[in-house]
Scaffold this active site. Structure first.
Site, PDB file in Angstrom:
ATOM      1  N   CYS A  64       1.065  -0.924   0.008  1.00 43.21           N
ATOM      2  CA  CYS A  64      -0.252   0.464  -0.321  1.00 43.21           C
ATOM      3  C   CYS A  64       0.959   1.011  -0.102  1.00 43.21           C
ATOM      4  O   CYS A  64       2.199   1.062   0.144  1.00 43.21           O
ATOM      5  CB  CYS A  64      -0.743  -0.107   0.951  1.00 43.21           C
ATOM      6  SG  CYS A  64      -0.089  -0.873   2.579  1.00 43.21           S
ATOM      7  N   SER A  81       2.687  -2.202   4.304  1.00 43.85           N
ATOM      8  CA  SER A  81       3.154  -1.010   4.218  1.00 43.85           C
ATOM      9  C   SER A  81       4.502  -0.485   3.219  1.00 43.85           C
ATOM     10  O   SER A  81       5.961  -1.101   3.213  1.00 43.85           O
ATOM     11  CB  SER A  81       3.329   0.439   5.413  1.00 43.85           C
ATOM     12  OG  SER A  81       3.724   0.010   5.768  1.00 43.85           O
ATOM     13  N   ASP A  82       4.558   0.944   2.590  1.00 44.58           N
ATOM     14  CA  ASP A  82       5.510   1.127   1.869  1.00 44.58           C
ATOM     15  C   ASP A  82       6.347   2.097   2.849  1.00 44.58           C
ATOM     16  O   ASP A  82       5.784   2.262   4.430  1.00 44.58           O
ATOM     17  CB  ASP A  82       5.589   2.627   0.816  1.00 44.58           C
ATOM     18  CG  ASP A  82       5.901   3.203   0.210  1.00 44.58           C
ATOM     19  OD1 ASP A  82       7.591   2.810   0.106  1.00 44.58           O
ATOM     20  OD2 ASP A  82       6.398   3.294  -1.321  1.00 44.58           O
ATOM     21  N   CYS A  83       7.479   2.383   2.987  1.00 47.37           N
ATOM     22  CA  CYS A  83       8.001   2.109   4.418  1.00 47.37           C
ATOM     23  C   CYS A  83       7.826   3.583   5.183  1.00 47.37           C
ATOM     24  O   CYS A  83       8.624   4.702   4.146  1.00 47.37           O
ATOM     25  CB  CYS A  83       9.949   2.019   3.746  1.00 47.37           C
ATOM     26  SG  CYS A  83      10.317   0.344   3.278  1.00 47.37           S
ATOM     27  N   ALA A 103       4.606   4.363   5.866  1.00 46.43           N
ATOM     28  CA  ALA A 103       3.953   5.014   5.745  1.00 46.43           C
ATOM     29  C   ALA A 103       2.605   4.644   6.846  1.00 46.43           C
ATOM     30  O   ALA A 103       1.858   5.182   7.305  1.00 46.43           O
ATOM     31  CB  ALA A 103       3.261   4.054   4.576  1.00 46.43           C
TER      32      ALA A 103
END
Ligand SMILES: *[C@@H]1O[C@H](CO)[C@@H](O)[C@H](O)[C@H]1NC(C)=O
Ligand SMILES: *[C@@H]1O[C@H](CO)[C@@H](O)[C@H](O)[C@H]1NC(C)=O
Ligand SMILES: *[C@@H]1O[C@H](CO)[C@@H](O)[C@H](O)[C@H]1NC(C)=O
Ligand SMILES: *[C@@H]1O[C@H](CO)[C@@H](O)[C@H](O)[C@H]1NC(C)=O
Ligand SMILES: *[C@@H]1O[C@H](CO)[C@@H](O)[C@H](O)[C@H]1NC(C)=O
Ligand SMILES: *[C@@H]1O[C@H](CO)[C@@H](O)[C@H](O)[C@H]1NC(C)=O
Length: 792
Positions: free
Chosen positions: A263, A296-298, A300
């Protein structure tokens, strides 16, 4: 990315941190990344099902241990013989430098393919798959050497919505169909589980490597006038989401059966993507049947407190993400705040168990709980299977299939060795030695062949004068370059961009060549007495109308970031060893497009706001080069050989349109097309057949229909004079349906225009007169060919 205290560190520092891991850390990751040296626990028993094993494993963990596993650097559990595991690996176009990958081991390099934006230009689905198979083979070899984990956060399949986007280079471009096919083929190549017979009913099979489609969804802005991706709320319409932003992700799940999903940073209509139950659980898991883990994107999760309306504390953020369906947090927020969030009742232990079971299932499917890799499938792969001749040839082949010939006045290309005895090579991108030709998310390449290196193989008398010393080209002295160009039989100018101009965290503000590059090109064209070949190296599209208009510049090529062998591919094309067949995967807009706010997510044009629309499907103004443009050294002609004039569909609701719930239920609305293509020239060459459809004028009352839409494509290779018939089995519901403003797929009654190249054909879609639906099911001839309607 995250400091030890959990405070946020800007992304750009991450790059430094990563190289620290690669240098100072010198392979801190132990070679032992697998558990179950011996079958000491039931979760090690390979005779049991994955689900049973996962259940057993989870039952052995206490709450602290469970929560700790939900971060990208999962700690080891020594009492269970489980080593630590780093989830974060990248393999966008070859195994790449990333936290879980090191090139400081027995394997020092990996095959580096062109950036996906160039690979996409091949329009060759088989090729996308072949690339990913090589990448996953090299990844397995590096895993066996203890140099990587097996969960790769690639591919990036966000639609390249805005030409300024710094990460557009990582994507397969702006078209939903091409991006969807890229996603599916890449994932299948990385995972190679399809070969094992996985079905939608039983998708839980072994994985060669795990592939992850990112970034879900509507993410394609780094920073525009101070609005950055961590704070951006992407306001998207249901229509744009359904027919533009989401299709690649749906295909990634349904066709590719991806085991990973990421995401994005941005909010989507007010809700952070990683906290959206609607996107993660309702759409991805329930509607599309995604099976795998969602990361999650890092950072996020940490970013969610950027919008206090959404999350006031990090505990809120953790709770919302886990409840939405996110399983793994790239970053430390869950590790640091998970327990307190649980104690505050922000989520339940069941949420943790669900996340953990999605994660452990993927590790099991990878064989990470099956003991030493030697005894397993792919266990034989080692250093001798990386950078093989075959793999390196494929990298060259991708570039050869993908380079796009934008202009070739007077057919001055290809050059011949007869006429060109001396060559001047000019431009800051012609002989870069710092891996800029690879683009971002790269590994250490097996070789590195610049345009100058490549051209030297064809002409020994080469003078290389960069003219601009750097891509930004500020105060450079062109005199040596001008002198070289004025004396040589031909000049090749290689200009464009690098990561200094377009990169993660950094969007462009202009589509023009940076600094004085344009001046360099024009002044070289002014002094040259021979052929002038302009080569553009860039991920994003460029406004080079000055060169398109300049008759002194006979030929223009676009080479993306062409990978380790890119310079050789370029030289082989310039000297006619190969005939270019690549087609632009994005629209090349004029500079005037930059008046559109990047933050305006609308795909459709808006007369009141002056928004001209985005991509070939909606953009209504002049282009520099259109999506799908690409010349060849030969010419092709196209014609419709057979196609129905009328296609009947069951009674349309409200006499206008019919709602498409699931097109596969309507196989009986299929029809056949036969399209001929002929190579009319005197050289063998590749054409990409692209079938577009323009929906009925007026849209049957349905607003916002595309000007045209690519519904099928196929690359073909044809000898001079040869022809080929492209047979297509089309389906009204799948191929001619459109998405209405409510985000529903519908079929509209009316006349559809189909075209391939210069050939056009209209099809009338109309409803069955009889209400007896069996008429359709039992009479395939209700799909009418021979251009006339049969009476029922
Ligand atoms: C492994 O599982 C199978 C099937 O569940 C069972 O028959 C077998 O006894 C187990 N082996 C061990 C060593 O526990
Ligand atoms: C597509 O790529 C594959 C390599 O994977 C190649 O064998 C094939 O010839 C290509 N197709 C065309 C039409 O060029
Ligand atoms: C190389 O080309 C330049 C420009 O045409 C010419 O002046 C020079 O004599 C050539 N050198 C050789 C070794 O042929
Ligand atoms: C290029 O030519 C087009 C069409 O004649 C014209 O509209 C445009 O202004 C020209 N652009 C440049 C940069 O010369
Ligand atoms: C079009 O732009 C106008 C003016 O900015 C705006 O009020 C309107 O909501 C926009 N229409 C759509 C469909 O976005
Ligand atoms: C077409 O096929 C579907 C599913 O097989 C069936 O339900 C339907 O009645 C058939 N006929 C029409 C006109 O849709």
């Amino acid at each position: 990315m995250i400091s030890a205290t959990g405070a946020r560190v800007p992304y750009l520092l991450t790059v430094v941190a990563l190289s620290w891991i690669a240098t100072e850390g010198r392979f801190t990751q132990t070679a032992r990344q697998y558990a179950c040296e011996s079958v000491s626990f039931p979760f090690c028993n390979t005779s049991s099902s994955f689900h049973e094993r996962v259940k057993d494993l989870i039952s052995r963990l206490d709450l602290d241990e469970k929560i700790e596993q939900l971060g990208n650097t999962a700690p080891g559990l020594p009492r269970l013989g489980i080593p630590s595991y780093e989830w974060w690996q990248e393999a966008l176009h070859g195994v790449a430098n990333s936290p879980g990958v090191t090139f400081d081991g027995p394997i020092k390099a990996a095959t580096s393919f062109p950036q996906p934006i160039l690979t996409a230009a091949s329009f060759n689905d088989t090729l996308f798959n072949s690339v990913a198979k090589v990448v996953s083979t090299e990844a397995r070899a590096m895993y066996n050497s203890g140099q990587t984990g097996l969960t790769f956060w690639s591919p990036n399949v966000n639609i390249f919505r805005d030409p300024r986007w710094g990460r557009g280079q990582e994507t397969p471009g702006e078209d939903p169909l091409l991006s969807s096919n890229y996603a599916a083929n890449f994932v299948l190549g990385m995972q190679e589980d399809g070969a094992g017979g996985a079905t939608h009913e039983d998708p839980v099979l072994r994985l060669k490597t795990s592939s992850c489609c990112k970034h879900f969804t509507a993410y394609d802005l780094e920073n525009w006038q101070g609005v950055d991706r961590d704070h951006f709320d992407a306001l998207v319409t249901k229509q744009d989401l359904e027919d533009t932003f989401n299709p690649p992700f749906k295909s990634c799940v349904q066709e590719g059966r991806a085991s990973g999903f990421m995401c994005s940073y941005n909010r989507v209509n007010g809700v952070p993507a990683c906290a959206s139950y609607d996107l993660l659980t309702h759409t991805a898991r329930n509607l599309w049947k995604f099976q795998g883990y969602i990361v999650s994107d890092c950072d996020a999760v940490y970013d969610m407190i950027n919008d206090p309306k959404y999350a006031q504390t990090l505990e809120d953020a953790v709770g919302k993400a886990l409840q939405a369906g996110m399983d793994l947090n790239c970053g430390r927020t869950i590790r640091d705040h998970g327990l307190s969030a649980l104690n505050e009742g922000k989520f339940s232990e069941e949420d943790v168990d669900r996340a953990l079971s999605n994660l452990m299932l993927v590790r099991m499917r990878l064989g990470l709980f099956d003991g030493p890799p030697e005894s397993q499938k792919y266990g034989e792969l080692g250093p001798q299977h990386v950078c093989t001749e075959e793999h390196q040839d494929l990298s060259l082949e991708v570039a050869l299939q993908s380079v796009v010939l934008l202009k070739n006045d007077g057919q001055l290309l290809p050059l011949s060795n007869e006429n060109v005895k001396s060559l001047a090579v000019v431009g800051p991108n012609a002989d870069d030695r710092e891996n800029k030709m690879l683009g971002n998310y790269a590994g250490d390449p097996c070789v590195y062949i610049t345009p100058v290196d490549g051209l030297r193989r064809f002409v020994s008398n080469i003078s290389y004068e960069p003219g601009c010393l750097t891509v930004s080209c500020e105060e450079d002295d062109f005199s040596n370059a001008l002198a070289a160009a004025s004396e040589a039989d031909a000049v090749v100018i290689v200009v464009g961009l690098s990561q200094e101009e377009e990169r993660e965290g950094f969007d462009r503000t202009s589509l023009l060549l940076p600094g004085n590059q344009q001046e360099l090109v024009s002044s070289i064209a002014g002094v040259s007495t021979g052929h002038v070949v302009l080569v553009i190296m860039s991920g994003g599209p460029m406004d080079i109308s000055f060169a398109k208009n300049d008759s002194r510049i006979s030929s223009i090529l676009w080479i993306g970031y062409p990978g380790q062998a890119g310079g050789l591919a370029l030289a082989q094309i310039i000297f006619g060893w190969r005939n270019p067949g690549g087609k632009l995967p994005v629209t090349w807009y004029p500079e005037s497009f930059t008046r559109v706010p990047m933050t305006d997510m609308h795909m459709r044009p808006n007369r009141s706001s002056g928004h001209p629309g985005r991509t070939y499907r909606f953009y209504v103004e002049e282009v520099v080069y259109q999506f799908g443009h690409g010349l060849s050294y030969t010419t092709f002609s196209h014609s419709f050989k057979s196609a129905p004039a009328v296609v009947l569909v069951p009674t349309l609701h409200d006499n206008l349109r019919s709602l498409v719930k699931d097109w596969t239920a309507y196989k009986n609305t299929s029809f056949q097309l036969e399209i001929d293509v002929r190579n009319d020239g005197s050289l063998k060459g590749d054409d990409v057949l692209m079938l577009y459809v323009t929906p009925p004028a007026g849209g049957g009352g349905c607003e916002g229909l595309p000007l045209r839409q690519l519904i099928a494509y196929q690359r073909v290779n044809l000898e001079a004079g040869a022809d080929y018939t492209w047979n297509l089995q089309m389906n009204v519901y799948r191929d001619l349906s459109v998405v209405n403003p409510d985000g529903e797929r519908v079929v509209i009654k009316g006349e559809y225009l189909l075209w391939v190249g210069e050939a056009q054909h209209s099809i009338m879609v109309t409803e069955v007169e009889s209400h007896d639906t069996s008429v359709i099911s039992f009479r395939p001839e209700t799909v009418i060919s021979n251009e006339k309607v049969l009476s029922l």
